[in-house]
Design a protein around this motif. Structure first.
Motif, PDB file in Angstrom:
ATOM      1  N   HIS A 180       1.694   9.420  -5.944  1.00 34.32           N
ATOM      2  CA  HIS A 180       2.172  10.829  -5.316  1.00 34.32           C
ATOM      3  C   HIS A 180       3.073  11.086  -6.232  1.00 34.32           C
ATOM      4  O   HIS A 180       3.028  12.409  -6.876  1.00 34.32           O
ATOM      5  CB  HIS A 180       2.384  10.694  -3.897  1.00 34.32           C
ATOM      6  CG  HIS A 180       2.678  12.365  -3.649  1.00 34.32           C
ATOM      7  ND1 HIS A 180       1.815  13.299  -3.612  1.00 34.32           N
ATOM      8  CD2 HIS A 180       3.676  12.764  -3.262  1.00 34.32           C
ATOM      9  CE1 HIS A 180       2.203  14.493  -3.166  1.00 34.32           C
ATOM     10  NE2 HIS A 180       3.447  14.079  -2.749  1.00 34.32           N
ATOM     11  N   ALA A 181       4.170  10.511  -6.741  1.00 32.39           N
ATOM     12  CA  ALA A 181       5.168  10.882  -7.413  1.00 32.39           C
ATOM     13  C   ALA A 181       4.858  11.239  -8.892  1.00 32.39           C
ATOM     14  O   ALA A 181       5.428  12.143  -9.349  1.00 32.39           O
ATOM     15  CB  ALA A 181       6.327   9.864  -7.245  1.00 32.39           C
ATOM     16  N   LEU A 182       4.020  10.418  -9.461  1.00 28.65           N
ATOM     17  CA  LEU A 182       3.547  10.535 -10.796  1.00 28.65           C
ATOM     18  C   LEU A 182       2.428  11.415 -10.908  1.00 28.65           C
ATOM     19  O   LEU A 182       2.030  11.883 -12.070  1.00 28.65           O
ATOM     20  CB  LEU A 182       3.186   9.069 -11.294  1.00 28.65           C
ATOM     21  CG  LEU A 182       4.398   7.889 -11.396  1.00 28.65           C
ATOM     22  CD1 LEU A 182       3.624   6.745 -11.808  1.00 28.65           C
ATOM     23  CD2 LEU A 182       5.320   8.542 -12.115  1.00 28.65           C
ATOM     24  N   GLY A 183       1.790  11.751  -9.998  1.00 32.39           N
ATOM     25  CA  GLY A 183       0.746  12.868 -10.143  1.00 32.39           C
ATOM     26  C   GLY A 183      -0.632  12.284 -10.647  1.00 32.39           C
ATOM     27  O   GLY A 183      -1.227  12.875 -11.274  1.00 32.39           O
ATOM     28  N   VAL A 184      -0.790  10.874 -10.196  1.00 27.31           N
ATOM     29  CA  VAL A 184      -2.010  10.192 -10.793  1.00 27.31           C
ATOM     30  C   VAL A 184      -2.576   9.576  -9.592  1.00 27.31           C
ATOM     31  O   VAL A 184      -2.212   9.547  -8.333  1.00 27.31           O
ATOM     32  CB  VAL A 184      -1.648   9.073 -11.728  1.00 27.31           C
ATOM     33  CG1 VAL A 184      -0.737   9.694 -12.870  1.00 27.31           C
ATOM     34  CG2 VAL A 184      -0.819   7.975 -11.063  1.00 27.31           C
ATOM     35  N   ILE A 210       4.094  12.830   4.006  1.00 25.99           N
ATOM     36  CA  ILE A 210       4.913  12.782   2.655  1.00 25.99           C
ATOM     37  C   ILE A 210       3.877  13.305   1.352  1.00 25.99           C
ATOM     38  O   ILE A 210       4.525  13.927   0.799  1.00 25.99           O
ATOM     39  CB  ILE A 210       5.513  11.313   2.341  1.00 25.99           C
ATOM     40  CG1 ILE A 210       6.480  10.979   3.303  1.00 25.99           C
ATOM     41  CG2 ILE A 210       6.117  11.361   0.777  1.00 25.99           C
ATOM     42  CD1 ILE A 210       7.049   9.427   3.134  1.00 25.99           C
ATOM     43  N   THR A 211       2.775  12.470   1.284  1.00 26.36           N
ATOM     44  CA  THR A 211       2.022  12.999   0.413  1.00 26.36           C
ATOM     45  C   THR A 211       1.045  14.215   0.789  1.00 26.36           C
ATOM     46  O   THR A 211       0.651  14.969   0.086  1.00 26.36           O
ATOM     47  CB  THR A 211       0.874  12.121   0.065  1.00 26.36           C
ATOM     48  OG1 THR A 211       0.178  11.815   1.413  1.00 26.36           O
ATOM     49  CG2 THR A 211       1.595  10.638  -0.169  1.00 26.36           C
ATOM     50  N   SER A 251       0.966  -1.256   0.069  1.00 24.17           N
ATOM     51  CA  SER A 251      -0.349  -0.014  -0.006  1.00 24.17           C
ATOM     52  C   SER A 251       0.866   1.134   0.085  1.00 24.17           C
ATOM     53  O   SER A 251       0.638   2.150  -0.742  1.00 24.17           O
ATOM     54  CB  SER A 251      -0.731   0.080   1.359  1.00 24.17           C
ATOM     55  OG  SER A 251      -1.725   1.217   1.456  1.00 24.17           O
ATOM     56  N   ASP A 252       1.863   1.319   0.716  1.00 26.91           N
ATOM     57  CA  ASP A 252       2.698   2.330   0.861  1.00 26.91           C
ATOM     58  C   ASP A 252       3.526   2.615  -0.608  1.00 26.91           C
ATOM     59  O   ASP A 252       3.545   3.859  -0.841  1.00 26.91           O
ATOM     60  CB  ASP A 252       3.793   2.156   1.867  1.00 26.91           C
ATOM     61  CG  ASP A 252       3.095   2.519   3.482  1.00 26.91           C
ATOM     62  OD1 ASP A 252       2.093   2.863   3.707  1.00 26.91           O
ATOM     63  OD2 ASP A 252       4.077   1.836   4.326  1.00 26.91           O
ATOM     64  N   ALA A 253       3.800   1.601  -0.984  1.00 28.01           N
ATOM     65  CA  ALA A 253       4.777   1.556  -2.305  1.00 28.01           C
ATOM     66  C   ALA A 253       3.604   2.288  -3.397  1.00 28.01           C
ATOM     67  O   ALA A 253       4.126   3.195  -4.274  1.00 28.01           O
ATOM     68  CB  ALA A 253       5.080   0.231  -2.675  1.00 28.01           C
ATOM     69  N   GLU A 254       2.317   1.780  -3.392  1.00 27.69           N
ATOM     70  CA  GLU A 254       1.578   2.430  -4.401  1.00 27.69           C
ATOM     71  C   GLU A 254       1.149   3.737  -4.192  1.00 27.69           C
ATOM     72  O   GLU A 254       1.027   4.578  -5.114  1.00 27.69           O
ATOM     73  CB  GLU A 254       0.288   1.512  -4.399  1.00 27.69           C
ATOM     74  CG  GLU A 254       0.587   0.199  -4.857  1.00 27.69           C
ATOM     75  CD  GLU A 254      -0.743  -0.829  -4.772  1.00 27.69           C
ATOM     76  OE1 GLU A 254      -0.711  -1.738  -5.383  1.00 27.69           O
ATOM     77  OE2 GLU A 254      -1.905  -0.399  -4.406  1.00 27.69           O
ATOM     78  N   VAL A 255       0.551   4.207  -2.784  1.00 28.35           N
ATOM     79  CA  VAL A 255       0.379   5.544  -2.502  1.00 28.35           C
ATOM     80  C   VAL A 255       1.505   6.583  -2.947  1.00 28.35           C
ATOM     81  O   VAL A 255       1.218   7.648  -3.550  1.00 28.35           O
ATOM     82  CB  VAL A 255       0.117   5.540  -1.027  1.00 28.35           C
ATOM     83  CG1 VAL A 255      -0.141   7.172  -0.663  1.00 28.35           C
ATOM     84  CG2 VAL A 255      -1.221   4.835  -0.686  1.00 28.35           C
ATOM     85  N   LEU A 256       2.877   6.234  -2.609  1.00 28.95           N
ATOM     86  CA  LEU A 256       3.888   7.141  -2.886  1.00 28.95           C
ATOM     87  C   LEU A 256       4.299   7.278  -4.309  1.00 28.95           C
ATOM     88  O   LEU A 256       4.448   8.127  -4.988  1.00 28.95           O
ATOM     89  CB  LEU A 256       5.281   6.290  -1.715  1.00 28.95           C
ATOM     90  CG  LEU A 256       4.994   6.718  -0.530  1.00 28.95           C
ATOM     91  CD1 LEU A 256       6.280   6.123   0.056  1.00 28.95           C
ATOM     92  CD2 LEU A 256       4.621   8.238  -0.307  1.00 28.95           C
ATOM     93  N   GLU A 282      11.393  10.665 -12.866  1.00 25.06           N
ATOM     94  CA  GLU A 282      10.353  10.361 -12.219  1.00 25.06           C
ATOM     95  C   GLU A 282      10.674   9.158 -11.139  1.00 25.06           C
ATOM     96  O   GLU A 282      10.332   9.088  -9.944  1.00 25.06           O
ATOM     97  CB  GLU A 282       9.170   9.316 -12.966  1.00 25.06           C
ATOM     98  CG  GLU A 282       8.432  10.332 -14.116  1.00 25.06           C
ATOM     99  CD  GLU A 282       7.444   9.786 -14.937  1.00 25.06           C
ATOM    100  OE1 GLU A 282       6.363  10.106 -15.196  1.00 25.06           O
ATOM    101  OE2 GLU A 282       7.974   8.636 -15.376  1.00 25.06           O
ATOM    102  N   LEU A 283      11.780   8.380 -11.657  1.00 24.52           N
ATOM    103  CA  LEU A 283      12.526   7.492 -10.563  1.00 24.52           C
ATOM    104  C   LEU A 283      13.211   8.155  -9.426  1.00 24.52           C
ATOM    105  O   LEU A 283      13.195   8.071  -8.249  1.00 24.52           O
ATOM    106  CB  LEU A 283      13.390   6.860 -11.468  1.00 24.52           C
ATOM    107  CG  LEU A 283      12.853   5.491 -12.241  1.00 24.52           C
ATOM    108  CD1 LEU A 283      13.928   4.716 -13.190  1.00 24.52           C
ATOM    109  CD2 LEU A 283      12.454   4.321 -11.187  1.00 24.52           C
TER     110      LEU A 283
END
Length: 313
Positions: A36-40, A77-78, A28-33, A57-58
């Motif tokens: 957020h990084a990609l703005g989607v 973070i988000t 879940s943390d990996a997906e949420v972050l 992006e990486l």
């Protein structure tokens, strides 16, 4: 790392990395972050598993991974957390709203109908309780206060975001010291006060102890009941006759706080209400309509799908 990293490969690697770091919700943390990084949106990731990530992006995602691995809460973070289906801004000046507090919102909505009443939300933090009530009850007149000016500013921004800022008055106050009890101005008073005890502090998760505001967490004393008991004494005189006080509390505090509430002159009923995990969660205190009535047992509440509340005698 390989030169080409798709969304799926990045998520798989990050999930495994977070798991090795001991995080409770690595996927879940990996997906949420990453979202957020990609703005989607998070759901968009599932539709783009084969999409390669650009170097920028990486790099952006790698920074977020490092912050989370250092046990900074994902919500900070988000900068976002959902409460009562409302997206709220959160930052280190406010506690991260928990789903358990939604039980208090439900009880507040059940206590009064749609008619105009005056409400006080003490220790508002992000404004979660006040904003949820303002959204659900447009006729209610709400005041929200917090000891932290930064928290009040955050709550005001969240209220503006959801279009209810014009119906919530914000104030800086330590508990209820900014308000006078005569004449009693409020029909309903709500709070999720600091209630972590000194004995519990060292056992809190690093995300909580190291990042969330300490003054919004520690209730004073070994069991964390100093501030909640002080709140009961300060806030109850602010209730109108027939008014309701709702206070969230911590594990094992229900008997001490219920007994403290029963000693307050003018109390009519004192009840301990469970949350949906069957844990004692909210103290509900009602004021008599007149005179100095003795405390009585409150009838079970009728929340939807909720277990019957235990009644503290």
């Amino acid at each position: 790392m390989e030169d080409i990293w798709t969304i799926l490969k990045v998520l798989q690697w990050t999930t495994d990395y977070f798991r090795r770091k001991g995080l409770e919700q690595p996927r879940s943390d990996a997906e949420v972050l990453l979202a957020h990084a990609l703005g989607v949106r998070r759901v968009d990731l599932y539709l783009r598993y084969d999409q390669p990530l650009r170097p920028d992006e990486l790099a952006r995602y790698r920074t977020l991974i490092q912050r989370r691995a250092a046990r900074e809460p994902t919500q900070y973070i988000t900068g976002r957390q959902e409460f009562w289906s409302l997206e709220l801004e959160v930052n280190p000046s406010v506690l991260i709203p928990r789903s358990e507090t939604e039980r208090l919102v439900e009880l507040a909505l059940e206590a009064f109908g749609m008619d105009p009443i005056r409400v006080l939300d003490v220790g508002t933090g992000s404004g979660a309780i006040a904003i949820a009530l303002a959204v659900e009850r447009p006729q209610w007149i709400i005041t929200a206060c917090d000891i932290s000016r930064d928290a009040v500013q955050t709550a005001r921004k969240n209220a503006e975001r959801h279009g209810v800022a014009h119906r919530i008055a914000f104030a800086v106050s330590h508990l209820t010291t900014a308000f006078r009890p005569t004449p009693a101005p409020f029909h309903l008073i709500c709070t999720n006060p600091p209630y972590v005890g000194d004995a519990q502090w060292g056992g809190l998760a690093p995300e909580v102890r190291g990042h969330e505001p300490e003054q919004a967490l520690r209730g004073g004393g070994p069991y964390g009941t100093v501030l909640p008991r002080k709140f009961l004494q300060q806030a109850f005189p602010l209730l109108r006759p027939g008014g309701v006080l709702l206070m969230e509390f911590g594990i094992g505090q229900e008997q001490v706080l219920a007994r403290a509430a029963q000693t307050i002159p003018g109390v009519h009923t004192v009840a301990v209400v469970h949350d949906y995990a069957h844990k004692p969660r909210v103290l509900r205190v009602t004021k008599s309509h007149g005179g100095m009535a003795s405390p009585q047992k409150a009838p079970p509440s009728s929340a939807r799908a909720a277990p019957s509340p235990s009644i503290t005698s």
